[in-house]
Design a protein around this motif. Structure first.
Motif, PDB file in Angstrom:
ATOM      1  N   ALA A  48       0.843  -1.199   0.000  1.00 46.06           N
ATOM      2  CA  ALA A  48       0.000   0.000   0.000  1.00 46.06           C
ATOM      3  C   ALA A  48       0.873   1.242   0.000  1.00 46.06           C
ATOM      4  CB  ALA A  48      -0.916  -0.027   1.211  1.00 46.06           C
ATOM      5  N   VAL A 350      -8.842  -0.121  -3.661  1.00 45.56           N
ATOM      6  CA  VAL A 350      -8.766   0.418  -2.298  1.00 45.56           C
ATOM      7  C   VAL A 350      -9.754   1.585  -2.209  1.00 45.56           C
ATOM      8  CG1 VAL A 350      -7.309   1.378  -0.469  1.00 45.56           C
ATOM      9  CG2 VAL A 350      -6.321  -0.208  -2.154  1.00 45.56           C
ATOM     10  N   ILE A 377      -4.860   4.902   0.555  1.00 46.58           N
ATOM     11  CA  ILE A 377      -3.653   4.069   0.488  1.00 46.58           C
ATOM     12  C   ILE A 377      -2.826   4.234   1.770  1.00 46.58           C
ATOM     13  CG2 ILE A 377      -1.501   3.615  -0.787  1.00 46.58           C
ATOM     14  CD1 ILE A 377      -4.155   2.897  -2.282  1.00 46.58           C
TER      15      ILE A 377
END
Ligand SMILES: Cc1cc2nc3c(=O)[nH]c(=O)nc-3n(C[C@H](O)[C@H](O)[C@H](O)COP(=O)(O)OP(=O)(O)OC[C@H]3O[C@@H](n4cnc5c(N)ncnc54)[C@H](O)[C@@H]3O)c2cc1C
Length: 391
Positions: A48, A350, A377
């Motif tokens: 991420a 996401v 993120i």
């Protein structure tokens, strides 16, 4: 009881993460002290990082308080069956709603029919109509994958933003049951195909120890998902007793997902192999269909129906996805606090879920918000950091 790792030992360097492609925080992972309950800690590691975002997309859920419109209307001498307004559940309910629309269209085998729209609903309706014996032409401004449906998370979410509790009729409630069960059964027949358009992954629902305060749902969305407990695998809840982690239990369960790129390609091929045709056109008014040769149409124009049919009961519910580069070694779904993730073969979804369930309600803005993408993120990155990873 779950024994956990010493934080110092648990931090895995970015270099070792990349060297150990497919790395999960499991008992055999270097850096861990062993004896871990794999059920709890075997969460795939998603990298991420903002520098792995490859696009940010926005889609509008076509929400109707009463639920999707499934009605027959005459436009001059043409019969139109409406099949639009599936909120946050269009992919999930598509096969079931297609079946119900076809029953209402009452065409004969060999008859030519027109389907308006080539998103999740239009394509599945068109294929279902072909399977029922119709010769189908799709009329659409844009076809898959250049449609809103291609910008969905790609999960089995049959009751997401599908209606409002206080305006939902008992007819709709019963219809939802039929749509959801028909679709679910159909999806089981699409498992194991080349490219895995449909597959089961594992959902990790991490229960935050200190959840970000969320306001009550201001819209009053209907919650129907509990009705499917007899067909959906329920998984198991595993307690986590480590104050260093930001969650205190994990709900681990199978999750049905749609790899939309492969699935859309599969659907398009199915449609063409059955002799289907697509004509690109923009309809400006319902009467535009009087110039088309078919006598029966199924209207699957989604959010487009708001302008085309002047249907202001359709409310846009904006949803944004920050996409990370796919990690085939880390396929899973994950929900933690206000972050929702679907790590698919064709990209990692996401989403920041906002401060309440009303996030994006009545917001027609389809321009991506890069700050919101970075925030999503970053929140996911912080979770992995707390788990002991430098992603
Ligand atoms: C962020 C986000 C995540 C989501 N995740 C999921 C999920 O995980 N699972 C799930 O089940 N659902 C999900 N959804 C909901 C799902 O995306 C929608 O319900 C679905 O896309 C609706 O499909 P549709 O075919 O009705 O609409 P669309 O995909 O918008 O297709 C409409 C079609 O009609 C055509 N059209 C429209 N107007 C006209 C016109 N005037 N003339 C000619 N053609 C026209 C368009 O060109 C297009 O071909 C999500 C939605 C969002 C926003």
């Amino acid at each position: 009881m779950v024994r956990l790792i010493s934080r110092r030992k648990a931090v895995v360097s970015a270099a070792s993460v990349s060297a150990l492609s497919g790395l999960s925080a499991c008992a055999s992972t270097p850096g861990f002290n062993g004896n871990l309950d794999a059920d709890v800690v075997n969460i795939p590691v998603i990298r991420a990082r903002a520098d792995r975002i490859d696009r940010v997309t926005v889609c509008l859920r076509p929400f109707r308080a009463a639920g999707p419109r499934l009605e027959v209307e005459q436009v001059g001498r043409k019969t139109v069956v409406h099949n639009y307004g599936h909120g946050g559940s269009g992919w999930s309910l598509s096969w079931g709603t297609a079946q119900l629309a076809i029953e209402r269209a009452q065409f004969n085998v060999g008859q030519k029919i027109g389907v308006l729209g080539c998103g999740a609903i239009g394509l599945t309706t068109a294929i279902a109509a072909q399977q029922a014996g119709a010769k189908v032409t799709i009329y659409a401004e844009a076809a898959m994958p250049m449609v809103r449906s291609a910008r969905a998370s790609g999960s089995w979410t049959p009751s997401s933003r599908i209606a409002k509790t206080d305006t939902m009729s008992s007819e709709f409630s019963a219809r939802w049951d039929v749509m959801a069960r028909t679709s679910f059964a159909r999806y089981q027949t699409l498992l194991g195909l080349p490219g895995n358009p449909i597959e089961w992954d594992t959902m990790y629902g991490l229960h935050a120890t200190h959840p970000t305060p969320r306001r009550p749902d201001p819209v009053g969305f209907a919650e129907l998902g509990d009705r499917l407990v007899d067909i959906e695998p329920q998984g198991n809840v595993i307690p986590v007793n480590d104050p260093r982690l930001p969650y205190d239990q994990v709900h681990k369960k199978p999750n049905l997902i749609f790899n939309v790129a492969t699935y859309a390609d599969y659907l398009m091929r199915q449609f063409f192999e059955r002799g289907g045709r697509i004509e690109t056109l923009t309809l400006h008014h319902p009467s535009d269909i009087t110039a088309l040769p078919e006598s029966t149409f199924i209207n699957c124009t989604g959010y487009g129906a708001r302008a085309l049919w002047n249907d202001n009961t359709i409310v846009p519910v904006r949803g944004q996805i920050a996409w990370l580069i796919p990690q085939p070694e880390a396929l899973c779904s994950l929900h933690f606090d206000d972050i929702y993730v679907v790590s698919r073969r064709d990209g990692i979804v996401v989403q920041w879920l906002g401060n309440d369930m009303g996030q994006g309600f009545n917001d027609p803005n389809e321009t991506p918000d890069p700050a919101e993408a970075r925030k999503a993120i970053s929140r996911l990155g912080q979770l992995y950091k707390a788990m002991g990873y430098n992603v």
